[in-house]
Scaffold this active site. Structure first.
Site, PDB file in Angstrom:
ATOM      1  N   GLU A   1      31.200  26.471  59.842  1.00  0.00           N
ATOM      2  CA  GLU A   1      30.375  25.426  60.947  1.00  0.00           C
ATOM      3  C   GLU A   1      30.725  25.859  62.321  1.00  0.00           C
ATOM      4  O   GLU A   1      29.666  25.969  62.542  1.00  0.00           O
ATOM      5  CB  GLU A   1      30.685  24.201  60.529  1.00  0.00           C
ATOM      6  CG  GLU A   1      31.450  23.967  58.737  1.00  0.00           C
ATOM      7  CD  GLU A   1      31.894  22.369  58.812  1.00  0.00           C
ATOM      8  OE1 GLU A   1      31.434  21.648  57.980  1.00  0.00           O
ATOM      9  OE2 GLU A   1      32.781  21.926  60.310  1.00  0.00           O
TER      10      GLU A   1
ATOM     11  N   GLY B   1      36.325  19.731  60.884  1.00  0.00           N
ATOM     12  CA  GLY B   1      37.557  20.559  60.203  1.00  0.00           C
ATOM     13  C   GLY B   1      38.049  19.465  58.781  1.00  0.00           C
ATOM     14  O   GLY B   1      39.018  19.787  58.313  1.00  0.00           O
TER      15      GLY B   1
ATOM     16  N   THR C   1      28.661  20.899  56.080  1.00  0.00           N
ATOM     17  CA  THR C   1      30.278  20.642  54.598  1.00  0.00           C
ATOM     18  C   THR C   1      30.111  19.484  55.311  1.00  0.00           C
ATOM     19  O   THR C   1      30.641  18.528  56.203  1.00  0.00           O
ATOM     20  CB  THR C   1      31.349  21.148  55.062  1.00  0.00           C
ATOM     21  OG1 THR C   1      30.880  23.090  54.713  1.00  0.00           O
ATOM     22  CG2 THR C   1      31.658  20.850  53.709  1.00  0.00           C
ATOM     23  N   GLY C   2      29.301  17.884  53.751  1.00  0.00           N
ATOM     24  CA  GLY C   2      30.625  16.713  54.495  1.00  0.00           C
ATOM     25  C   GLY C   2      30.052  15.568  53.311  1.00  0.00           C
ATOM     26  O   GLY C   2      28.848  16.467  52.489  1.00  0.00           O
ATOM     27  N   SER C   3      30.498  14.828  53.097  1.00  0.00           N
ATOM     28  CA  SER C   3      29.811  13.925  52.671  1.00  0.00           C
ATOM     29  C   SER C   3      28.335  13.084  52.738  1.00  0.00           C
ATOM     30  O   SER C   3      27.694  12.709  52.307  1.00  0.00           O
ATOM     31  CB  SER C   3      30.495  12.392  52.096  1.00  0.00           C
ATOM     32  OG  SER C   3      31.310  12.109  53.112  1.00  0.00           O
TER      33      SER C   3
ATOM     34  N   LYS D   1      32.295   7.145  63.820  1.00  0.00           N
ATOM     35  CA  LYS D   1      33.059   8.314  63.978  1.00  0.00           C
ATOM     36  C   LYS D   1      32.732   8.733  65.468  1.00  0.00           C
ATOM     37  O   LYS D   1      32.930   9.192  66.304  1.00  0.00           O
ATOM     38  CB  LYS D   1      31.698   9.441  63.474  1.00  0.00           C
ATOM     39  CG  LYS D   1      31.606   9.127  61.982  1.00  0.00           C
ATOM     40  CD  LYS D   1      33.356  10.166  61.326  1.00  0.00           C
ATOM     41  CE  LYS D   1      32.706  10.261  60.119  1.00  0.00           C
ATOM     42  NZ  LYS D   1      32.079  11.189  59.702  1.00  0.00           N
TER      43      LYS D   1
ATOM     44  N   ASP E   1      25.038  19.000  60.770  1.00  0.00           N
ATOM     45  CA  ASP E   1      26.340  18.983  60.037  1.00  0.00           C
ATOM     46  C   ASP E   1      27.057  17.574  60.563  1.00  0.00           C
ATOM     47  O   ASP E   1      26.224  16.729  61.774  1.00  0.00           O
ATOM     48  CB  ASP E   1      27.204  19.996  60.806  1.00  0.00           C
ATOM     49  CG  ASP E   1      28.431  19.837  59.552  1.00  0.00           C
ATOM     50  OD1 ASP E   1      28.689  19.423  58.674  1.00  0.00           O
ATOM     51  OD2 ASP E   1      28.756  21.207  59.673  1.00  0.00           O
ATOM     52  N   GLY E   2      27.647  17.729  59.834  1.00  0.00           N
ATOM     53  CA  GLY E   2      28.937  15.824  59.794  1.00  0.00           C
ATOM     54  C   GLY E   2      29.668  16.446  61.246  1.00  0.00           C
ATOM     55  O   GLY E   2      29.870  17.116  61.800  1.00  0.00           O
TER      56      GLY E   2
HETATM   57  C1  5RP Z   1      34.181  19.781  57.238  1.00  0.00           C
HETATM   58  C2  5RP Z   1      32.981  18.738  58.648  1.00  0.00           C
HETATM   59  C3  5RP Z   1      32.353  17.212  58.167  1.00  0.00           C
HETATM   60  O1  5RP Z   1      31.368  17.600  59.091  1.00  0.00           O
HETATM   61  C4  5RP Z   1      33.387  16.497  57.993  1.00  0.00           C
HETATM   62  O2  5RP Z   1      34.561  16.661  57.401  1.00  0.00           O
HETATM   63  C5  5RP Z   1      32.570  15.624  58.297  1.00  0.00           C
HETATM   64  O3  5RP Z   1      32.352  14.934  56.836  1.00  0.00           O
HETATM   65  P1  5RP Z   1      32.286  13.786  56.236  1.00  0.00           P
HETATM   66  O4  5RP Z   1      30.652  13.573  56.761  1.00  0.00           O
HETATM   67  O5  5RP Z   1      32.390  13.828  54.925  1.00  0.00           O
HETATM   68  O6  5RP Z   1      33.073  11.823  56.900  1.00  0.00           O
HETATM   69  O7  5RP Z   1      33.977  19.101  59.253  1.00  0.00           O
HETATM   70  O8  5RP Z   1      35.052  20.461  57.699  1.00  0.00           O
END
Ligand code: 5RP
Length: 226
Positions: A106, A98, A31-33, A124, A84-85
């Site tokens: 996740e 999160g 989930t996420g951008s 990150k 996932d991110g």
């Molecule tokens: C969602 C997450 C996402 O992986 C995390 O917040 C990174 O999001 P983004 O890619 O938008 O920076 O853990 O619960």
């Protein structure tokens, strides 16, 4: 010389993750951008995969809108890969996740997958987890006690709000975000906090750490393996 924006870096790693998708199989999707970029890239090979298991209602909607079949996690056995991110990742592959409130699903999908491929831009990468406010999904009736427990540890916690009200997760629970922690031993921290009554999921991913991180940098995609 052109510089890459954070959004460009997300697109770059989202595309790079395609190489880890096992054709003919179901892929785990976070989930996420950053993951949204991956989902868009995944749509270009959708005929070559069976479908996806998704970690949030938001990702499910995006996958379906692009014509990618979504399976319930109970319908599939072990997944070859989960993509996932992260909100933070360290040089051991330990993460804070999160920020998008999807941490519980996740962690479930990560635990069902042989390989966790984290996609992230270079902002990150950290030495010690804790700069990003740590998300913890909690049962609402335990929230204030959990906030006091974090305070006793030196953290400041608050319930995440949306439109002035406690945010309700896809699982019907609340999130507390904790600042001021330096998580020097992620395995010990995850073990300890996971045992507090009312904690559904702590956003430290130490037991479900990444195996690979595709890190978007100004110089291109760096592959870190753990
Ligand atoms: C969602 C997450 C996402 O992986 C995390 O917040 C990174 O999001 P983004 O890619 O938008 O920076 O853990 O619960």
């Amino acid at each position: 010389m052109s510089t890459l924006s954070q959004d460009d870096l997300k697109t770059l790693v989202g595309h790079a993750a395609l190489k880890y998708v096992v054709l003919g199989e179901v892929v785990g999707v976070g989930t996420g951008s950053t993951v949204n970029k991956f989902i868009d890239a995944l749509a270009t090979i959708k005929e070559q995969i069976k479908g996806a298991v998704s970690s949030s209602n938001a990702s499910t909607e995006r996958l379906k809108a692009l014509g990618i079949p979504v399976f319930d996690s109970n319908e599939v056995d072990e997944l070859a890969v989960y993509i996932d991110g992260a909100d933070e990742i360290d040089r051991q592959g330990f993460m804070i996740k999160g920020g998008g409130a999807a941490l519980t699903r996740e962690k479930i999908i990560a635990s069902q997958s042989k390989q966790f491929v984290c996609i992230a831009d270079e902002s990150k990468l950290v030495t010690t987890l804790g700069r990003f406010p740590l998300p913890v999904e909690v049962i609402p009736m335990a929230a204030q006690r959990i906030i006091r427990q974090f305070r006793a540890m030196g953290g400041e916690a608050q319930i995440r709000l949306r439109d002035g009200q406690p945010l309700v997760t896809d699982n019907g629970q609340h999130i507390v975000d904790v600042t001021g922690l330096q998580i020097t031993d992620p395995l010990k921290f995850e073990t300890q906090v996971s045992q507090w009554p009312g904690v559904v999921t702590v956003g430290v991913f130490a037991f479900q750490k990444a195996h690979v991180c595709l890190l978007g940098t100004a110089q291109g995609v760096q592959t870190l393996t753990f």
